[in-house]
Motif scaffolding. Structure first.
Motif, PDB file in Angstrom:
ATOM      1  N   ARG A   8       0.632  -1.356   0.042  1.00 41.89           N
ATOM      2  CA  ARG A   8       0.020   0.038  -0.020  1.00 41.89           C
ATOM      3  C   ARG A   8       0.866   1.350   0.098  1.00 41.89           C
ATOM      4  NH1 ARG A   8      -5.271  -1.319  -1.322  1.00 41.89           N
ATOM      5  NH2 ARG A   8      -5.799  -3.539  -0.169  1.00 41.89           N
ATOM      6  N   ASP A   9       2.142   1.211   0.062  1.00 43.24           N
ATOM      7  CA  ASP A   9       2.844   2.338   0.355  1.00 43.24           C
ATOM      8  C   ASP A   9       3.912   2.418  -0.673  1.00 43.24           C
ATOM      9  OD1 ASP A   9       1.712   3.179   2.736  1.00 43.24           O
ATOM     10  OD2 ASP A   9       2.429   1.499   3.844  1.00 43.24           O
ATOM     11  N   LEU A  10       3.747   1.844  -1.898  1.00 43.09           N
ATOM     12  CA  LEU A  10       4.888   1.816  -2.766  1.00 43.09           C
ATOM     13  C   LEU A  10       4.727   3.366  -3.817  1.00 43.09           C
ATOM     14  CD1 LEU A  10       4.571  -1.507  -4.441  1.00 43.09           C
ATOM     15  CD2 LEU A  10       6.256  -0.640  -2.540  1.00 43.09           C
ATOM     16  N   PRO A  11       5.963   3.788  -4.358  1.00 41.50           N
ATOM     17  CA  PRO A  11       5.830   5.151  -5.120  1.00 41.50           C
ATOM     18  C   PRO A  11       4.628   4.776  -6.019  1.00 41.50           C
ATOM     19  CG  PRO A  11       7.896   4.286  -4.994  1.00 41.50           C
ATOM     20  CD  PRO A  11       7.153   3.075  -4.342  1.00 41.50           C
ATOM     21  N   ARG A  12       3.682   5.998  -6.201  1.00 40.42           N
ATOM     22  CA  ARG A  12       2.712   6.142  -7.059  1.00 40.42           C
ATOM     23  C   ARG A  12       2.909   7.281  -8.127  1.00 40.42           C
ATOM     24  NH1 ARG A  12      -1.994   3.873  -5.220  1.00 40.42           N
ATOM     25  NH2 ARG A  12      -3.171   5.557  -5.990  1.00 40.42           N
ATOM     26  N   GLY A  13       2.034   7.035  -8.995  1.00 40.16           N
ATOM     27  CA  GLY A  13       2.207   8.080 -10.061  1.00 40.16           C
ATOM     28  C   GLY A  13       1.207   7.530 -11.468  1.00 40.16           C
ATOM     29  N   VAL A  14       1.346   8.162 -12.466  1.00 38.81           N
ATOM     30  CA  VAL A  14       0.436   8.100 -13.676  1.00 38.81           C
ATOM     31  C   VAL A  14       0.976   6.736 -14.450  1.00 38.81           C
ATOM     32  CG1 VAL A  14      -0.152   8.530 -16.181  1.00 38.81           C
ATOM     33  CG2 VAL A  14      -0.425  10.332 -13.941  1.00 38.81           C
ATOM     34  N   ILE A  15       0.121   5.570 -14.145  1.00 38.75           N
ATOM     35  CA  ILE A  15       0.457   4.344 -15.150  1.00 38.75           C
ATOM     36  C   ILE A  15      -0.541   4.320 -16.205  1.00 38.75           C
ATOM     37  CG2 ILE A  15       1.169   3.428 -12.900  1.00 38.75           C
ATOM     38  CD1 ILE A  15      -1.262   1.558 -13.051  1.00 38.75           C
ATOM     39  N   HIS A  16       0.023   3.530 -17.334  1.00 38.05           N
ATOM     40  CA  HIS A  16      -0.624   3.032 -18.516  1.00 38.05           C
ATOM     41  C   HIS A  16      -1.739   2.169 -18.036  1.00 38.05           C
ATOM     42  CE1 HIS A  16      -1.724   1.454 -22.315  1.00 38.05           C
ATOM     43  NE2 HIS A  16      -1.268   2.366 -22.992  1.00 38.05           N
ATOM     44  N   ALA A  17      -1.326   1.125 -17.241  1.00 35.89           N
ATOM     45  CA  ALA A  17      -2.112   0.209 -16.847  1.00 35.89           C
ATOM     46  C   ALA A  17      -2.627  -1.124 -17.811  1.00 35.89           C
ATOM     47  CB  ALA A  17      -3.538   0.772 -16.099  1.00 35.89           C
ATOM     48  N   ASP A  18      -2.332  -0.869 -19.021  1.00 33.03           N
ATOM     49  CA  ASP A  18      -2.660  -1.752 -20.224  1.00 33.03           C
ATOM     50  C   ASP A  18      -1.800  -2.025 -21.341  1.00 33.03           C
ATOM     51  OD1 ASP A  18      -4.768  -3.724 -21.246  1.00 33.03           O
ATOM     52  OD2 ASP A  18      -5.401  -2.141 -22.528  1.00 33.03           O
ATOM     53  N   LEU A  19      -0.490  -1.891 -20.920  1.00 28.65           N
ATOM     54  CA  LEU A  19       0.628  -1.707 -22.185  1.00 28.65           C
ATOM     55  C   LEU A  19       1.126  -3.277 -22.462  1.00 28.65           C
ATOM     56  CD1 LEU A  19       2.025   0.756 -23.407  1.00 28.65           C
ATOM     57  CD2 LEU A  19       4.010   0.085 -21.900  1.00 28.65           C
ATOM     58  N   PHE A  20       0.124  -3.793 -23.209  1.00 32.70           N
ATOM     59  CA  PHE A  20       0.135  -4.918 -23.816  1.00 32.70           C
ATOM     60  C   PHE A  20       0.863  -4.790 -25.245  1.00 32.70           C
ATOM     61  CE2 PHE A  20      -2.315  -6.225 -20.405  1.00 32.70           C
ATOM     62  CZ  PHE A  20      -2.408  -7.650 -20.450  1.00 32.70           C
ATOM     63  N   PRO A  21       1.089  -5.989 -25.820  1.00 35.43           N
ATOM     64  CA  PRO A  21       1.849  -5.868 -27.271  1.00 35.43           C
ATOM     65  C   PRO A  21       0.811  -5.069 -28.142  1.00 35.43           C
ATOM     66  CG  PRO A  21       2.447  -7.753 -26.275  1.00 35.43           C
ATOM     67  CD  PRO A  21       1.588  -7.381 -25.202  1.00 35.43           C
ATOM     68  N   ASP A  22      -0.438  -5.349 -28.180  1.00 35.62           N
ATOM     69  CA  ASP A  22      -1.286  -4.487 -29.210  1.00 35.62           C
ATOM     70  C   ASP A  22      -1.208  -3.094 -28.858  1.00 35.62           C
ATOM     71  OD1 ASP A  22      -2.904  -5.167 -26.954  1.00 35.62           O
ATOM     72  OD2 ASP A  22      -4.542  -5.718 -28.009  1.00 35.62           O
ATOM     73  N   ASN A  23      -0.876  -2.589 -27.800  1.00 36.77           N
ATOM     74  CA  ASN A  23      -0.866  -1.221 -27.611  1.00 36.77           C
ATOM     75  C   ASN A  23       0.480  -0.570 -27.803  1.00 36.77           C
ATOM     76  OD1 ASN A  23      -3.594  -1.143 -27.129  1.00 36.77           O
ATOM     77  ND2 ASN A  23      -3.283  -1.774 -24.946  1.00 36.77           N
ATOM     78  N   VAL A  24       1.436  -1.302 -28.344  1.00 37.79           N
ATOM     79  CA  VAL A  24       2.723  -0.809 -28.741  1.00 37.79           C
ATOM     80  C   VAL A  24       3.147  -0.994 -30.152  1.00 37.79           C
ATOM     81  CG1 VAL A  24       5.373  -0.856 -27.886  1.00 37.79           C
ATOM     82  CG2 VAL A  24       3.417  -1.196 -26.282  1.00 37.79           C
ATOM     83  N   ILE A  62       0.014   3.392 -27.678  1.00 39.74           N
ATOM     84  CA  ILE A  62      -1.435   3.662 -27.674  1.00 39.74           C
ATOM     85  C   ILE A  62      -2.430   3.253 -26.795  1.00 39.74           C
ATOM     86  CG2 ILE A  62      -1.203   3.621 -30.200  1.00 39.74           C
ATOM     87  CD1 ILE A  62      -2.516   0.988 -30.450  1.00 39.74           C
ATOM     88  N   ASP A  63      -3.742   3.467 -26.766  1.00 42.25           N
ATOM     89  CA  ASP A  63      -4.707   3.075 -26.162  1.00 42.25           C
ATOM     90  C   ASP A  63      -4.676   3.345 -24.565  1.00 42.25           C
ATOM     91  OD1 ASP A  63      -7.030   1.756 -25.031  1.00 42.25           O
ATOM     92  OD2 ASP A  63      -6.815  -0.061 -25.938  1.00 42.25           O
ATOM     93  N   PHE A  64      -4.791   4.605 -24.147  1.00 42.12           N
ATOM     94  CA  PHE A  64      -4.501   5.289 -22.583  1.00 42.12           C
ATOM     95  C   PHE A  64      -5.852   5.236 -22.005  1.00 42.12           C
ATOM     96  CE2 PHE A  64      -0.844   6.170 -24.883  1.00 42.12           C
ATOM     97  CZ  PHE A  64       0.226   6.640 -23.834  1.00 42.12           C
ATOM     98  N   TYR A  65      -6.814   4.156 -22.420  1.00 43.49           N
ATOM     99  CA  TYR A  65      -8.023   4.355 -21.767  1.00 43.49           C
ATOM    100  C   TYR A  65      -8.242   3.587 -20.359  1.00 43.49           C
ATOM    101  CZ  TYR A  65      -8.696   6.894 -25.931  1.00 43.49           C
ATOM    102  OH  TYR A  65      -8.731   7.938 -26.935  1.00 43.49           O
ATOM    103  N   PHE A  66      -7.127   3.148 -20.021  1.00 45.02           N
ATOM    104  CA  PHE A  66      -7.170   2.416 -18.540  1.00 45.02           C
ATOM    105  C   PHE A  66      -6.163   3.222 -17.752  1.00 45.02           C
ATOM    106  CE2 PHE A  66      -8.755  -1.311 -20.864  1.00 45.02           C
ATOM    107  CZ  PHE A  66      -9.921  -1.557 -20.051  1.00 45.02           C
ATOM    108  N   ALA A  67      -5.568   4.136 -18.382  1.00 42.74           N
ATOM    109  CA  ALA A  67      -4.389   4.932 -17.364  1.00 42.74           C
ATOM    110  C   ALA A  67      -5.025   5.494 -16.175  1.00 42.74           C
ATOM    111  CB  ALA A  67      -3.937   6.261 -18.378  1.00 42.74           C
TER     112      ALA A  67
END
Length: 321
Positions: free
Chosen positions: A183-199, A210-215
């Motif tokens: 619960r106490d790790l460094p936090r920030g903006v993440i992509h959260a869905d950076l699968f091969p079909d989004n690179v 691409i596809d930042f709609y889970f960020a």
């Protein structure tokens, strides 16, 4: 990406009347993925992506997603850019859905990425995390650990159709993660869905994300854990330690993980595997029969979860510190 909502010619013409893009030459649905309705839009001024936002995307979150893409591009990352209409707005409505036009990126995605490409995505993720540190927006992770029991309840009654005793396995894993989740790790903006079909790649050069709609705003190391699951396994389900080494080596060339993040990785990769296993399970059981979409088999991610249940430290994932 996918197509759930069809767009007719008159609706499209009305929507694009506020844009300076020229005459429509073609509109083609994109079948990959499971979330929004996406189309390749060919107009006189070039190629774009038209997205109608569906399902899990909350319309109130759209300014965050679109603003993040603009921010990341301003900080050197290549990602789609929202196209604003004559009134300066990046969002409109089409076929009863919120909709946006974004720029088209050249490149192709790779469903069997090489070690070199795993390194490229590690470096890109590190740069994304660095650039995101100065982004003013914030968004809770709608599919974080608190959402996983809710997803499970959507599929519990029919989980046995996919594999016997699957519901009991999920229940046990949810209990483990609830007790161990950091619960106490460094936090920030993440992509959260950076699968091969989004690179996207041109040759071995990464040409765009691409596809930042889970960020969202969440633990940065959790984003790395998502990538380990998405990039470092082979089609037969085996873990490729060479890809893990390449990914983490490149990520840490940009941003070093701290000691707490490294210690937490074995739990984070389990959580990342379960999150995608659950959303795939729900989609597999509930995808509309008439949707132009190919739901992904959830058993792939349950297999990855079982691998992670056997590891003890981050070295087994390729992080040699």
């Amino acid at each position: 990406m996918a197509v759930y909502t069809e767009v007719n010619e008159a609706e499209l013409a009305g929507f694009l009347a506020d844009y300076d893009l020229g005459q429509v030459l073609a509109l083609k649905g994109i079948a990959e993925g499971v979330e929004n309705s996406n189309f390749i839009l060919h107009v006189e001024s070039g190629y774009f992506i038209l997205t109608l936002y569906e399902k899990r995307v909350d319309e109130r979150d759209l300014p965050f997603f679109l603003g993040l893409m603009e921010h990341l591009a301003d900080h050197g990352l290549t990602c789609p850019q929202p196209v604003r209409n004559r009134h300066g707005r990046a969002l409109g409505r089409l076929a009863g859905r919120p909709a946006a036009v974004v720029t088209f990126l050249e490149g192709m995605w790779d469903n069997r990425p090489s070690v070199r490409r795993c390194a490229a995505v590690g470096e890109a993720l590190g740069k994304l995390h660095q650039a995101g540190a100065s982004f003013a927006g914030s968004r809770a992770n709608a599919l974080g650990i608190e959402a996983w029991p809710v997803l499970f309840e959507e599929a519990r009654a029919r989980a046995g159709e996919i594999q016997p005793d699957l519901a009991e396995e999920i229940e046990k894993e949810l209990a483990f993660l609830a007790g161990k989740w950091p619960r106490d790790l460094p936090r920030g903006v993440i992509h959260a869905d950076l699968f091969p079909d989004n690179v996207l790649f041109v040759g071995d050069e990464l040409s765009g994300l691409i596809d930042f709609y889970f960020a969202c705003t969440d633990e940065l190391a959790y984003d790395a854990a998502i990538c380990v699951n998405a990039w470092c396994f082979e089609p037969d389900g085996s873990f490729n330690i060479g890809k893990g080494l390449a990914f983490f080596g490149a990520y840490e060339s940009v941003r070093k993980l701290d000691a707490d993040e490294i210690e937490a990785l074995p739990v984070l990769v389990r959580g990342a595997a379960l999150r995608f296993a659950l959303t795939r399970l729900v989609d597999w059981l509930n995808v509309p029969s008439d949707a132009l979409v190919h739901p992904k088999n959830p058993l792939e991610y349950f297999g990855k979860l079982r691998f992670h249940q056997q590891i003890n430290n981050a070295r087994e994932l390729g992080l040699l510190r």
